[in-house]
Design a protein around this motif. Structure first.
Motif, PDB file in Angstrom:
ATOM      1  N   LYS A   2       0.846  -1.198   0.000  1.00 36.22           N
ATOM      2  CA  LYS A   2       0.000   0.000   0.000  1.00 36.22           C
ATOM      3  C   LYS A   2       0.884   1.252   0.000  1.00 36.22           C
ATOM      4  N   ARG A   3       1.966   1.153   0.777  1.00 33.69           N
ATOM      5  CA  ARG A   3       2.898   2.263   0.898  1.00 33.69           C
ATOM      6  C   ARG A   3       3.519   2.617  -0.454  1.00 33.69           C
ATOM      7  N   LEU A   4       3.924   1.584  -1.195  1.00 32.71           N
ATOM      8  CA  LEU A   4       4.542   1.813  -2.501  1.00 32.71           C
ATOM      9  C   LEU A   4       3.508   2.290  -3.526  1.00 32.71           C
ATOM     10  N   SER A   5       2.296   1.733  -3.457  1.00 33.33           N
ATOM     11  CA  SER A   5       1.248   2.159  -4.396  1.00 33.33           C
ATOM     12  C   SER A   5       0.920   3.635  -4.192  1.00 33.33           C
ATOM     13  N   LEU A   6       0.853   4.046  -2.925  1.00 40.48           N
ATOM     14  CA  LEU A   6       0.533   5.458  -2.664  1.00 40.48           C
ATOM     15  C   LEU A   6       1.676   6.372  -3.090  1.00 40.48           C
ATOM     16  N   ALA A   7       2.918   5.900  -2.930  1.00 38.46           N
ATOM     17  CA  ALA A   7       4.061   6.704  -3.394  1.00 38.46           C
ATOM     18  C   ALA A   7       4.019   6.837  -4.915  1.00 38.46           C
ATOM     19  N   PHE A   8       3.671   5.749  -5.586  1.00 39.21           N
ATOM     20  CA  PHE A   8       3.538   5.766  -7.051  1.00 39.21           C
ATOM     21  C   PHE A   8       2.459   6.762  -7.470  1.00 39.21           C
ATOM     22  N   LEU A   9       1.305   6.692  -6.792  1.00 36.51           N
ATOM     23  CA  LEU A   9       0.186   7.591  -7.093  1.00 36.51           C
ATOM     24  C   LEU A   9       0.590   9.049  -6.851  1.00 36.51           C
ATOM     25  N   ALA A  10       1.310   9.286  -5.760  1.00 35.19           N
ATOM     26  CA  ALA A  10       1.750  10.654  -5.451  1.00 35.19           C
ATOM     27  C   ALA A  10       2.680  11.169  -6.553  1.00 35.19           C
ATOM     28  N   GLY A  11       3.570  10.307  -7.038  1.00 33.28           N
ATOM     29  CA  GLY A  11       4.483  10.711  -8.116  1.00 33.28           C
ATOM     30  C   GLY A  11       3.724  11.063  -9.382  1.00 33.28           C
ATOM     31  N   ALA A  12       2.696  10.264  -9.694  1.00 32.68           N
ATOM     32  CA  ALA A  12       1.904  10.519 -10.897  1.00 32.68           C
ATOM     33  C   ALA A  12       1.144  11.843 -10.772  1.00 32.68           C
ATOM     34  N   LEU A  13       0.562  12.063  -9.597  1.00 33.34           N
ATOM     35  CA  LEU A  13      -0.184  13.306  -9.352  1.00 33.34           C
ATOM     36  C   LEU A  13       0.758  14.518  -9.398  1.00 33.34           C
ATOM     37  N   PHE A  14       1.963  14.319  -8.898  1.00 38.71           N
ATOM     38  CA  PHE A  14       2.977  15.379  -8.881  1.00 38.71           C
ATOM     39  C   PHE A  14       3.286  15.841 -10.313  1.00 38.71           C
ATOM     40  N   VAL A  15       3.459  14.861 -11.219  1.00 38.73           N
ATOM     41  CA  VAL A  15       3.750  15.210 -12.613  1.00 38.73           C
ATOM     42  C   VAL A  15       2.545  15.868 -13.287  1.00 38.73           C
ATOM     43  N   ALA A  16       1.329  15.417 -12.937  1.00 36.62           N
ATOM     44  CA  ALA A  16       0.136  16.066 -13.487  1.00 36.62           C
ATOM     45  C   ALA A  16       0.148  17.549 -13.099  1.00 36.62           C
ATOM     46  N   GLY A  17       0.547  17.834 -11.861  1.00 29.37           N
ATOM     47  CA  GLY A  17       0.627  19.221 -11.397  1.00 29.37           C
ATOM     48  C   GLY A  17       1.712  20.011 -12.112  1.00 29.37           C
TER      49      GLY A  17
END
Lengths: 143, 142
Positions: A2-17
């Motif tokens: 879960k920890r890695l999935s959320l880090a992955f999601l955060a990275g994707a959202l970061f690039v969208a921003g």
């Protein structure tokens, strides 16, 4: 997991921003820094949105004892404002002004497959490694 | 370049949400320079979350670039030699100063760190002075 999935999601959202904000266009970044020329203040709005949102979330997090996935909130050790910080910020500022890419947008720009971006990233990693290498060497000497 | 206050503000909010998500989920600072240096040989630190965040960045960038190529326009990049010099300076500078635009500029200032505020003011001002200096040089060559 879960920890890695959320880090992955955060990275994707970061690039969208970064993309929506205009940070993945080096010319726009340099236009923000070009106060005396054709100044484009847009990136000040990126900063405002990002800092405002993060400051709010950070305050909310202080009610929690620990992160969702366990571990601890790792607040960087507060050191003073020293020569190392100032020199680092000056060198980073020169490199950022020369190219218009800072580390986050440089990672995103790798997606273009552009050769010059790849060279920039390789040089960036070399620079980081050199500092780490020289710090490690100094520590060994002082041991 | 055209002035884009609304999309830039929303882009910033997304960056803040992404950094806040990483913080709430695992208590880590979303500093991209720190993640890159932590993955280098000899970094000796936990690599899982760093690799996952960077992988999320790359996958999203590849998808967004396919959908919206104009947002990844690289027009105006300098010559190869300047790219190398700039890359080394960004790498050395962010490692010495312990942070970049995300680590100091967003997370540090958002946390109320004076150290990060000072670093950010310095690199923005020096970046501005560098762009000014380059425009003067370019002008004298024409």
């Amino acid at each position: 997991m879960k920890r890695l999935s959320l880090a992955f999601l955060a990275g994707a959202l970061f690039v969208a921003g970064l993309t929506l904000g205009g940070m993945t266009q080096p010319r726009k970044v340099r236009a923000f820094l070009d106060v005396t020329g054709h100044w484009d203040p847009s990136l000040a709005f990126v900063m405002l949105g990002a800092v405002g949102t993060y400051a709010l979330l950070y305050r909310l997090s202080r009610r929690r004892a620990a992160p969702w996935c366990g571990g601890v909130f790792s607040v960087p050790a507060q050191r003073g404002i020293d020569a190392r910080l100032v020199l680092g910020a000056v060198l980073f500022g020169v490199g950022w002004g020369l190219v218009g890419l800072c580390p986050g947008p440089a990672v995103a720009a790798l997606a273009t497959g552009n050769g010059r971006v790849l060279v920039f990233m390789a040089a960036l990693l070399l620079g980081m490694w050199l500092v780490g290498f020289s710090s490690a060497a100094r520590e060994q000497i002082s041991d | 370049m055209s002035f884009t206050p609304v999309s830039s503000l929303f882009g910033g909010v997304l960056i803040g949400l992404a950094s806040g998500l990483l913080w709430f989920a695992s208590g880590h600072i979303a500093g991209v320079a720190g993640m890159l240096s932590g993955l280098l040989p000899g970094g000796g630190q936990a690599t899982g979350w760093r690799a996952a965040f960077l992988a999320g960045m790359l996958v999203a960038a590849i998808a967004l670039q396919a959908l919206w190529p104009a947002a990844f326009a690289l027009a105006g990049l300098p010559s190869l030699g300047v790219m190398v010099l700039g890359g080394v300076l960004v790498g050395v500078g962010t490692r010495l100063g312990n942070g970049c635009t995300s680590g100091h500029g967003v997370c540090g200032i958002g946390r109320g760190s004076v150290r990060s505020l000072v670093a950010t003011l310095i690199f923005v001002l020096v970046g501005g002075a560098t762009v000014f200096g380059m425009s003067q040089l370019a002008g004298s060559w024409e």
